[in-house]
Design a protein around this motif. Sequence first.
Motif, PDB file in Angstrom:
ATOM      1  N   ILE A  68       0.836  -1.203   0.000  1.00  0.00           N
ATOM      2  CA  ILE A  68       0.000   0.000   0.000  1.00  0.00           C
ATOM      3  C   ILE A  68       0.872   1.255   0.000  1.00  0.00           C
ATOM      4  O   ILE A  68       0.589   2.235  -0.707  1.00  0.00           O
ATOM      5  N   LYS A  69       1.956   1.214   0.768  1.00  0.00           N
ATOM      6  CA  LYS A  69       2.875   2.359   0.817  1.00  0.00           C
ATOM      7  C   LYS A  69       3.730   2.452  -0.439  1.00  0.00           C
ATOM      8  O   LYS A  69       4.057   3.551  -0.903  1.00  0.00           O
ATOM      9  N   SER A  70       4.093   1.310  -1.004  1.00  0.00           N
ATOM     10  CA  SER A  70       5.010   1.291  -2.146  1.00  0.00           C
ATOM     11  C   SER A  70       4.355   1.783  -3.430  1.00  0.00           C
ATOM     12  O   SER A  70       5.023   2.397  -4.275  1.00  0.00           O
ATOM     13  N   VAL A  71       3.067   1.480  -3.588  1.00  0.00           N
ATOM     14  CA  VAL A  71       2.354   1.880  -4.810  1.00  0.00           C
ATOM     15  C   VAL A  71       1.097   2.647  -4.374  1.00  0.00           C
ATOM     16  O   VAL A  71      -0.005   2.086  -4.352  1.00  0.00           O
ATOM     17  N   PRO A  72       1.238   3.906  -4.002  1.00  0.00           N
ATOM     18  CA  PRO A  72       0.120   4.662  -3.422  1.00  0.00           C
ATOM     19  C   PRO A  72      -1.111   4.677  -4.325  1.00  0.00           C
ATOM     20  O   PRO A  72      -1.007   4.701  -5.552  1.00  0.00           O
ATOM     21  N   ASN A  73      -2.274   4.630  -3.672  1.00  0.00           N
ATOM     22  CA  ASN A  73      -3.565   4.727  -4.362  1.00  0.00           C
ATOM     23  C   ASN A  73      -3.800   3.575  -5.334  1.00  0.00           C
ATOM     24  O   ASN A  73      -4.587   3.713  -6.282  1.00  0.00           O
ATOM     25  N   THR A  74      -3.140   2.436  -5.070  1.00  0.00           N
ATOM     26  CA  THR A  74      -3.268   1.301  -5.978  1.00  0.00           C
ATOM     27  C   THR A  74      -3.718   0.036  -5.277  1.00  0.00           C
ATOM     28  O   THR A  74      -4.385  -0.803  -5.887  1.00  0.00           O
ATOM     29  N   VAL A  75      -3.383  -0.144  -4.009  1.00  0.00           N
ATOM     30  CA  VAL A  75      -3.613  -1.405  -3.312  1.00  0.00           C
ATOM     31  C   VAL A  75      -4.481  -1.210  -2.074  1.00  0.00           C
ATOM     32  O   VAL A  75      -4.262  -0.282  -1.296  1.00  0.00           O
ATOM     33  N   SER A  76      -5.480  -2.089  -1.902  1.00  0.00           N
ATOM     34  CA  SER A  76      -6.224  -2.266  -0.651  1.00  0.00           C
ATOM     35  C   SER A  76      -6.026  -3.720  -0.239  1.00  0.00           C
ATOM     36  O   SER A  76      -5.460  -4.513  -0.993  1.00  0.00           O
ATOM     37  N   PHE A  77      -6.508  -4.104   0.961  1.00  0.00           N
ATOM     38  CA  PHE A  77      -6.265  -5.493   1.368  1.00  0.00           C
ATOM     39  C   PHE A  77      -7.381  -6.070   2.208  1.00  0.00           C
ATOM     40  O   PHE A  77      -8.189  -5.350   2.806  1.00  0.00           O
ATOM     41  N   LEU A  78      -7.441  -7.418   2.203  1.00  0.00           N
ATOM     42  CA  LEU A  78      -8.260  -8.203   3.113  1.00  0.00           C
ATOM     43  C   LEU A  78      -7.343  -8.926   4.084  1.00  0.00           C
ATOM     44  O   LEU A  78      -6.305  -9.452   3.678  1.00  0.00           O
ATOM     45  N   THR A  79      -7.725  -8.983   5.337  1.00  0.00           N
ATOM     46  CA  THR A  79      -6.979  -9.749   6.318  1.00  0.00           C
ATOM     47  C   THR A  79      -7.543 -11.171   6.403  1.00  0.00           C
ATOM     48  O   THR A  79      -8.460 -11.529   5.654  1.00  0.00           O
ATOM     49  N   ALA A  80      -6.985 -11.986   7.292  1.00  0.00           N
ATOM     50  CA  ALA A  80      -7.434 -13.375   7.443  1.00  0.00           C
ATOM     51  C   ALA A  80      -7.135 -13.835   8.859  1.00  0.00           C
ATOM     52  O   ALA A  80      -6.300 -13.254   9.557  1.00  0.00           O
TER      53      ALA A  80
END
Length: 341
Positions: A68-80
């Motif tokens: 998320i920090k490396s490619v701003p405004n590009t990645v969101s995530f799901l946890t598990a």
Amino acid sequence: MTACEKEYYTVDDFASVKKIDTHTHLNANNAAIGEQAKADNFTLLAVNVDVPDYPTVQEQRSFALHQIKSVPNTVSFLTAFTLQGWDSAWTKRTIPWLKEGFDQGALGIKIWKNIGMTYKDATGNFIMVDDPKFDSVVQYIIDQDKTIMGHLGEPKNCWLPIEQMTVNNDRHYFKEHPEYHMFLHPEYPSYEDQINARDHFIEKHPDMRFVGAHLGSLEWSVDELAKRLDKFPNMAVDMAERISHLQHQSLTDYDKVRNFIIKYQDRLIYATDSEIRDSYDAEAVRKHVHDIWLHDWEYFVTDNQMTSPEVNGEFKGMKLPRTVVNKIFHDNAVRWFKMPG
């Protein structure tokens, strides 16, 4: 531009249209997939999952936050979560773990096929997803307005001999992973057991926002999938690693598959199951992901005659109206996962 041209996209529109891939595994510091996503006008959902040969769920979350920090405004995530400690204080440990992930920005959680196919309780019984012990954790997720993605069960091919399977990616996967090839394990819960438990799980939680990964393990029949989408208004499905099953079905009934996609255009979400680890060749991954995205785009927006290594036979593209394409490739991800638009 003619009215007909306005109604449909072309292959050349690929880079200019905002798209979302809701099923990727970014288990690396390497940002190759995210960088390719920016180049191809994609945003990504990085999915954490309790898989034995993956990094731990803690490590996967750290990778997601790094991406998320490396490619701003590009990645969101799901946890598990895992089911470690199931027979003791599992709920008390799991809810704080999920809260931490949600506070860090997780849009929901992913649960995997090891629920139903691997984990057993202290008495030796398989833990199924409709077990009442999940209820308080699921309610917590609902209360936080988060989404549950579920890879529950497997393709129906999983219960067939390799030579009777319908698509080549299943043949390859189950040959490489005999531990999950249920044809070899008749003592395990059946395909029907898995689907029934999943359906009961959805039925128990009508306020849950549920996305069935991999066409909801109903990839073999758009008719069967339609029944569930009709029955469960809180259910959508992603297409990760199962587009080949739509292509296979269209070999014998093209109109049925196309009409299904159009009818359920609000419930189908584009995804690939693409993966990167730091040991992978970054440039090879970028090319592979780009090629998949472009091939899938061609399949949905044109009526070209096409081939795929996963399907034995030539099939025709769906040529869906651009309003349908926009939903499948973007709008449905925003709706079902609350992803940034």
